[in-house]
Design a protein around this motif. Structure first.
Motif, PDB file in Angstrom:
ATOM      1  N   LYS A  10       0.831  -1.211   0.000  1.00  0.00           N
ATOM      2  CA  LYS A  10       0.000   0.000   0.000  1.00  0.00           C
ATOM      3  C   LYS A  10       0.861   1.256   0.000  1.00  0.00           C
ATOM      4  O   LYS A  10       0.521   2.254  -0.639  1.00  0.00           O
ATOM      5  N   VAL A  15       2.096   1.721  -3.543  1.00  0.00           N
ATOM      6  CA  VAL A  15       1.042   2.222  -4.422  1.00  0.00           C
ATOM      7  C   VAL A  15       0.805   3.709  -4.183  1.00  0.00           C
ATOM      8  O   VAL A  15       0.647   4.487  -5.136  1.00  0.00           O
ATOM      9  N   ASP A  16       0.783   4.121  -2.908  1.00  0.00           N
ATOM     10  CA  ASP A  16       0.593   5.541  -2.594  1.00  0.00           C
ATOM     11  C   ASP A  16       1.721   6.390  -3.163  1.00  0.00           C
ATOM     12  O   ASP A  16       1.504   7.530  -3.577  1.00  0.00           O
ATOM     13  N   LYS A  24       3.398   5.566  -5.856  1.00  0.00           N
ATOM     14  CA  LYS A  24       3.451   5.269  -7.294  1.00  0.00           C
ATOM     15  C   LYS A  24       4.769   4.604  -7.691  1.00  0.00           C
ATOM     16  O   LYS A  24       5.370   4.925  -8.723  1.00  0.00           O
ATOM     17  N   ALA A  42     -10.663  -1.256  -2.135  1.00  0.00           N
ATOM     18  CA  ALA A  42      -9.924   0.010  -2.050  1.00  0.00           C
ATOM     19  C   ALA A  42      -8.591  -0.085  -2.786  1.00  0.00           C
ATOM     20  O   ALA A  42      -8.139   0.893  -3.399  1.00  0.00           O
ATOM     21  N   ASP A  43      -7.953  -1.262  -2.741  1.00  0.00           N
ATOM     22  CA  ASP A  43      -6.691  -1.456  -3.466  1.00  0.00           C
ATOM     23  C   ASP A  43      -6.915  -1.333  -4.967  1.00  0.00           C
ATOM     24  O   ASP A  43      -6.112  -0.716  -5.683  1.00  0.00           O
ATOM     25  N   ARG A  81      -9.237   0.322  -6.483  1.00  0.00           N
ATOM     26  CA  ARG A  81      -9.498   1.724  -6.816  1.00  0.00           C
ATOM     27  C   ARG A  81      -8.191   2.506  -6.898  1.00  0.00           C
ATOM     28  O   ARG A  81      -8.015   3.335  -7.799  1.00  0.00           O
ATOM     29  N   ARG A  82      -7.273   2.262  -5.959  1.00  0.00           N
ATOM     30  CA  ARG A  82      -5.990   2.973  -5.988  1.00  0.00           C
ATOM     31  C   ARG A  82      -5.188   2.599  -7.235  1.00  0.00           C
ATOM     32  O   ARG A  82      -4.562   3.459  -7.862  1.00  0.00           O
ATOM     33  N   LEU A  83      -5.211   1.306  -7.594  1.00  0.00           N
ATOM     34  CA  LEU A  83      -4.491   0.885  -8.798  1.00  0.00           C
ATOM     35  C   LEU A  83      -5.098   1.525 -10.041  1.00  0.00           C
ATOM     36  O   LEU A  83      -4.389   1.959 -10.941  1.00  0.00           O
ATOM     37  N   THR A  86      -6.537   4.291 -10.261  1.00  0.00           N
ATOM     38  CA  THR A  86      -6.220   5.718 -10.281  1.00  0.00           C
ATOM     39  C   THR A  86      -4.739   5.969 -10.547  1.00  0.00           C
ATOM     40  O   THR A  86      -4.376   6.760 -11.423  1.00  0.00           O
ATOM     41  N   ASN A  87      -3.875   5.289  -9.798  1.00  0.00           N
ATOM     42  CA  ASN A  87      -2.440   5.591  -9.841  1.00  0.00           C
ATOM     43  C   ASN A  87      -1.677   4.858 -10.940  1.00  0.00           C
ATOM     44  O   ASN A  87      -0.582   5.296 -11.315  1.00  0.00           O
ATOM     45  N   TYR A  88      -2.217   3.730 -11.420  1.00  0.00           N
ATOM     46  CA  TYR A  88      -1.448   2.896 -12.347  1.00  0.00           C
ATOM     47  C   TYR A  88      -2.116   2.745 -13.716  1.00  0.00           C
ATOM     48  O   TYR A  88      -1.711   1.923 -14.518  1.00  0.00           O
TER      49      TYR A  88
END
Length: 312
Positions: A63, A66-67, A69, A257-258, A260-262, A264-266
């Motif tokens: 995590k 990911v935060d 990037k 939530a993971d 969603r972060r991927l 957005t960020n990846y």
């Protein structure tokens, strides 16, 4: 027209606008509730039906990556679990995502690769790790074999591909060579596949001169076909059916939530995709075919993964 008639007309016009706005408000409220319901259904399916932790992967460390990037590694396991069979991971791909340079790398490990099974000690085909200890042992074995850290894993039962293809009303793929498999004949060129045909298409291996490499390519074609077809459909009308199929056939250590972060960020990592297939020397050992990877090949693959995304 009298002043009274004009006022009356204005009141009717104003009342029509109020009715129209009220109808629009109702539509928006209903749509909002529907979207909220879909969102919660997807979140529930991911967190309850798809989620499965593995002890060999440190998700807290992931995590943080990911935060920030940073490049991350995802193990993709394609498992052919048939009735009364625990299954083996016939497809093993380490996918590395690098959002800073907008690139993705997929390294395929042949299923017959000779490796020591982590936590078991037996030296055999690497795809046996899943049969011996599930996703946890498979992930641990890949980490030890290549001396890398995995951040996530996704396991897909290949039977589920058939259901997903039907859920999106069939797919289109570009077939490089004509062949027969599972009672179906596949001509060369662009072909349409339903669920049963797609499963036979990806399972063919023995008559393919490229062996596992050819089958891995067909699996990628089918997965890409599902994504392309899903994007062209009104997916809102299919979301319940698709999530049911995923819940029955996919496992991952990601939470909603993971994902969603991927997303957005990846997201940009899809712009430049490179692939690599490990290669070695085939041999027979106690009646079993094994592919022996040289130390140089293993080191080369390790370097490709751990250095992916680093600045020159």
């Amino acid at each position: 027209m009298s002043r009274r008639a004009i006022k009356k007309k204005k009141r009717r016009k104003k009342r029509r606008w109020k009715i129209l706005l009220f109808v629009i408000a109702i539509i928006l409220v209903i749509g909002g509730f529907y979207l909220f319901s879909v969102y919660n259904n997807v979140r529930t399916t991911v967190n309850q039906d798809l989620h499965e932790d593995v002890s060999s992967i440190d998700t807290d460390e992931t995590k943080e990556k990911v935060d920030n990037k940073e490049p991350i590694n995802i193990l993709l396991l394609g498992v052919d679990e048939r009735e009364n069979d625990v299954g083996r991971s016939d497809t093993m791909i380490v996918m590395t995502l690098d959002p800073n340079n907008d690139q993705m790398q997929m390294v395929s490990i042949p299923r017959d690769t000779r490796a020591e099974i982590a936590g078991d000690g037996r030296v055999t085909r690497i795809n046996h790790a899943y049969a011996y200890g599930g996703s946890d042992m498979a992930a641990n074995t890949v980490e030890n074999f290549l001396d890398i850290d995995l951040d996530y894993y996704v396991r897909v039962n290949m039977e589920g591909l058939s259901q997903l293809v039907d859920a999106v009303n069939g797919i289109t793929v570009q077939n490089d060579r004509a062949f027969s498999s599972g009672g179906f004949n596949f001509k060369e060129g662009q072909i349409e596949l339903d669920g049963r045909e797609a499963l036979a298409y990806v399972r063919m291996r023995k008559n393919d001169p490229s062996g596992d490499l050819g089958r891995n390519e067909r699996q990628r074609q089918v997965i890409q076909g599902i994504i392309d077809k899903g994007a062209s459909l009104n997916i809102m009308n299919k979301v319940d059916e698709v999530m049911t199929v995923l819940g029955d056939n996919v496992s991952t250590n990601m939470q909603f939530a993971d994902m969603r972060r991927l997303a957005t960020n990846y997201r940009s990592a899809r712009k430049d995709i490179s692939t690599y297939q490990m290669s070695g020397q085939g041999t027979m050992s106690n009646g079993m075919y094994l592919m022996i990877m040289s130390d140089e090949e293993i080191q080369k693959t390790h370097d490709m993964i751990v250095n992916f995304g680093s600045k020159e």
